[in-house]
Scaffold this motif. Structure first.
Motif, PDB file in Angstrom:
ATOM      1  N   PHE A 113       0.815  -1.218   0.000  1.00 28.45           N
ATOM      2  CA  PHE A 113       0.000   0.000   0.000  1.00 28.45           C
ATOM      3  C   PHE A 113       0.846   1.265   0.000  1.00 28.45           C
ATOM      4  O   PHE A 113       0.381   2.312  -0.440  1.00 28.45           O
ATOM      5  N   TYR A 133       1.101   3.531  -2.956  1.00 33.34           N
ATOM      6  CA  TYR A 133       0.133   3.110  -3.977  1.00 33.34           C
ATOM      7  C   TYR A 133      -0.845   4.255  -4.220  1.00 33.34           C
ATOM      8  O   TYR A 133      -1.551   4.669  -3.301  1.00 33.34           O
ATOM      9  N   TYR A 179      -0.746   6.670  -1.473  1.00 35.13           N
ATOM     10  CA  TYR A 179      -1.127   6.339  -0.090  1.00 35.13           C
ATOM     11  C   TYR A 179       0.124   6.416   0.795  1.00 35.13           C
ATOM     12  O   TYR A 179       1.172   5.862   0.447  1.00 35.13           O
ATOM     13  N   CYS A 226      -3.738   0.311   6.364  1.00 41.41           N
ATOM     14  CA  CYS A 226      -4.911   1.169   6.526  1.00 41.41           C
ATOM     15  C   CYS A 226      -5.505   0.814   7.889  1.00 41.41           C
ATOM     16  O   CYS A 226      -5.754  -0.373   8.157  1.00 41.41           O
ATOM     17  N   HIS A 286      -9.398   2.635   4.564  1.00 43.52           N
ATOM     18  CA  HIS A 286      -8.397   3.626   4.150  1.00 43.52           C
ATOM     19  C   HIS A 286      -8.130   4.678   5.218  1.00 43.52           C
ATOM     20  O   HIS A 286      -7.733   5.803   4.881  1.00 43.52           O
ATOM     21  N   ASP A 343      -5.989  -3.226   7.561  1.00 47.53           N
ATOM     22  CA  ASP A 343      -5.861  -3.784   6.221  1.00 47.53           C
ATOM     23  C   ASP A 343      -4.394  -3.692   5.834  1.00 47.53           C
ATOM     24  O   ASP A 343      -3.778  -2.618   5.971  1.00 47.53           O
ATOM     25  N   ASP A 360      -3.210  -9.613   0.200  1.00 51.20           N
ATOM     26  CA  ASP A 360      -4.070  -8.525   0.678  1.00 51.20           C
ATOM     27  C   ASP A 360      -5.053  -9.116   1.691  1.00 51.20           C
ATOM     28  O   ASP A 360      -5.769 -10.071   1.354  1.00 51.20           O
ATOM     29  N   HIS A 367     -11.669  -7.595  -5.314  1.00 50.99           N
ATOM     30  CA  HIS A 367     -10.954  -7.520  -6.599  1.00 50.99           C
ATOM     31  C   HIS A 367     -10.046  -8.725  -6.783  1.00 50.99           C
ATOM     32  O   HIS A 367      -9.647  -9.368  -5.804  1.00 50.99           O
ATOM     33  N   LEU A 388      -1.889  -5.315  -7.327  1.00 48.24           N
ATOM     34  CA  LEU A 388      -2.720  -5.302  -6.114  1.00 48.24           C
ATOM     35  C   LEU A 388      -4.197  -5.354  -6.488  1.00 48.24           C
ATOM     36  O   LEU A 388      -4.981  -6.029  -5.820  1.00 48.24           O
ATOM     37  N   HIS A 389      -4.555  -4.636  -7.521  1.00 49.34           N
ATOM     38  CA  HIS A 389      -5.934  -4.658  -8.007  1.00 49.34           C
ATOM     39  C   HIS A 389      -5.923  -5.110  -9.455  1.00 49.34           C
ATOM     40  O   HIS A 389      -5.328  -4.466 -10.311  1.00 49.34           O
ATOM     41  N   GLU A 439     -13.632  -9.156   0.241  1.00 55.35           N
ATOM     42  CA  GLU A 439     -13.492  -8.244   1.382  1.00 55.35           C
ATOM     43  C   GLU A 439     -14.774  -7.499   1.752  1.00 55.35           C
ATOM     44  O   GLU A 439     -14.923  -6.307   1.455  1.00 55.35           O
ATOM     45  N   TRP A 482      -8.663   9.873   1.145  1.00 57.69           N
ATOM     46  CA  TRP A 482      -8.573   8.442   1.484  1.00 57.69           C
ATOM     47  C   TRP A 482      -9.631   8.012   2.504  1.00 57.69           C
ATOM     48  O   TRP A 482     -10.411   7.113   2.236  1.00 57.69           O
ATOM     49  N   GLU A 499     -11.191  -9.440   5.220  1.00 58.39           N
ATOM     50  CA  GLU A 499     -10.672  -9.734   3.878  1.00 58.39           C
ATOM     51  C   GLU A 499      -9.613 -10.817   3.917  1.00 58.39           C
ATOM     52  O   GLU A 499      -8.760 -10.825   4.801  1.00 58.39           O
TER      53      GLU A 499
HETATM   54  N1  MF3 Z   1      -7.286  -3.816   0.742  1.00 57.88           N
HETATM   55  C1  MF3 Z   1      -7.493  -2.509   0.168  1.00 57.88           C
HETATM   56  C2  MF3 Z   1      -7.813  -2.672  -1.269  1.00 57.88           C
HETATM   57  O1  MF3 Z   1      -7.700  -3.740  -1.756  1.00 57.88           O
HETATM   58  C3  MF3 Z   1      -6.372  -1.625   0.474  1.00 57.88           C
HETATM   59  C4  MF3 Z   1      -5.884  -0.685  -0.539  1.00 57.88           C
HETATM   60  S1  MF3 Z   1      -5.200   0.645   0.280  1.00 57.88           S
HETATM   61  C5  MF3 Z   1      -4.249   1.475  -0.816  1.00 57.88           C
HETATM   62  O2  MF3 Z   1      -8.236  -1.808  -1.964  1.00 57.88           O
HETATM   63  F1  MF3 Z   1      -3.675   2.396  -0.196  1.00 57.88           F
HETATM   64  F2  MF3 Z   1      -3.373   0.640  -1.286  1.00 57.88           F
HETATM   65  F3  MF3 Z   1      -5.000   1.896  -1.791  1.00 57.88           F
END
Ligand code: MF3
Ligand code: CO
Length: 251
Positions: free
Chosen positions: A57, A60, A63, A68, A77, A94, A105, A168, A174-175, A201, A218, A232
């Motif tokens: 994170f 990211y 952030y 979080c 967040h 998180d 995650d 996701h 990450l996403h 999540e 955020w 999650e």
């Molecule tokens: N678990 C959250 C997500 O999947 C955490 C993202 S926080 C961030 O979106 F800072 F990375 F955006």
């Protein structure tokens, strides 16, 4: 296109996810009256780095922290700061870790000392809603079967599911695809296939589902000021039972 991980990639993800789960566990163990959210964030950061991993994170989309940390009516967040945790707070943590080219995650909500029965129920229903959802995290099911089960369970307990943020796919990014909402009608969206890895999540509000993002861009809070909880895990779709990858065993 939904990334399908091969055995080698899955073994990398297993380790990234174990590091992530261990970071969540150590952060949860720190939750008690008197500790600041920044102290917890530092411990998460230092642990992830000590494992040869990188906090997913941090930086990211700008952030500013590794975890979080979202207290009471903060849904997700929450940015760690000098806030001192108080008896009765509920604290959602998180975390994400990047290792071997893959992200883990996971999140959970922890009680700070003694909490109200309503807050305890919210935490328990949120966690259980994840387990209701993953009954459908199986090859052949469709993505929306998961969220439909989450929503039904949450609403039958008098709470509501956040709509504005969703789960996701997770892996090299990450996403990634697919989107995994925690609500909706079953039988929609892509069919699940062995080798997909999903961050499932549920975010659950004690009051109505509306949220709003504060001016820091955020911090996301419930619109009605009610309490909120989050749970999650990163989950691997197999040809049998889903495998929760964000577990601490075997790190
Ligand atoms: N678990 C959250 C997500 O999947 C955490 C993202 S926080 C961030 O979106 F800072 F990375 F955006
Ligand atoms: Co996530």
């Amino acid at each position: 296109m939904i990334p399908i991980k091969n055995e080698r990639e899955i073994s990398m993800m297993r380790r990234a996810c174990k590091i992530t789960a261990a970071a969540r566990a150590l952060a949860g163990d720190m939750v008690r009256p008197g500790v600041t959210t920044k102290e917890i964030d530092k411990a998460v950061h230092d642990f992830i780095v000590s494992q040869g991993a990188t906090p997913s994170f941090l930086n990211y989309s700008g952030y500013p922290a590794s975890a979080c940390i979202s207290v009471n009516q903060t849904v997700i967040h929450g940015i760690p700061d000098n806030r001192v945790l108080q008896e009765g707070d509920i604290v959602s943590i998180d975390v994400g870790a990047y290792w071997g080219g893959f992200h883990g995650d996971c999140a959970a909500t922890f009680a700070c000392g003694e909490i109200s029965p309503e807050a305890k129920k919210l935490i328990d229903v949120t966690k259980q809603s994840f387990f209701e959802g993953i009954k459908f995290a199986r090859q052949g099911c469709r993505v929306s079967d998961i969220g439909s089960a989450v929503q039904a369970y949450v609403e039958s307990n008098g709470f509501s599911v956040v709509r504005d943020f969703i789960g996701h796919g997770v892996g090299a990014n990450l996403h990634e695809s697919p989107e995994v909402p925690n609500y909706g009608r079953p039988g929609r969206g892509p069919r699940l296939i062995k080798g997909m890895t999903l961050a499932i999540e549920p975010m659950v509000n004690a009051g109505s589902h509306g949220v709003r993002v504060l001016s820091d861009g955020w911090t996301t809070v419930t619109a009605d000021g009610s309490l909120s909880a989050h749970y999650e895990n990163t989950v691997l779709i197999t040809d049998g039972e889903p495998e929760i990858l964000t577990v601490t065993e075997g790190l």
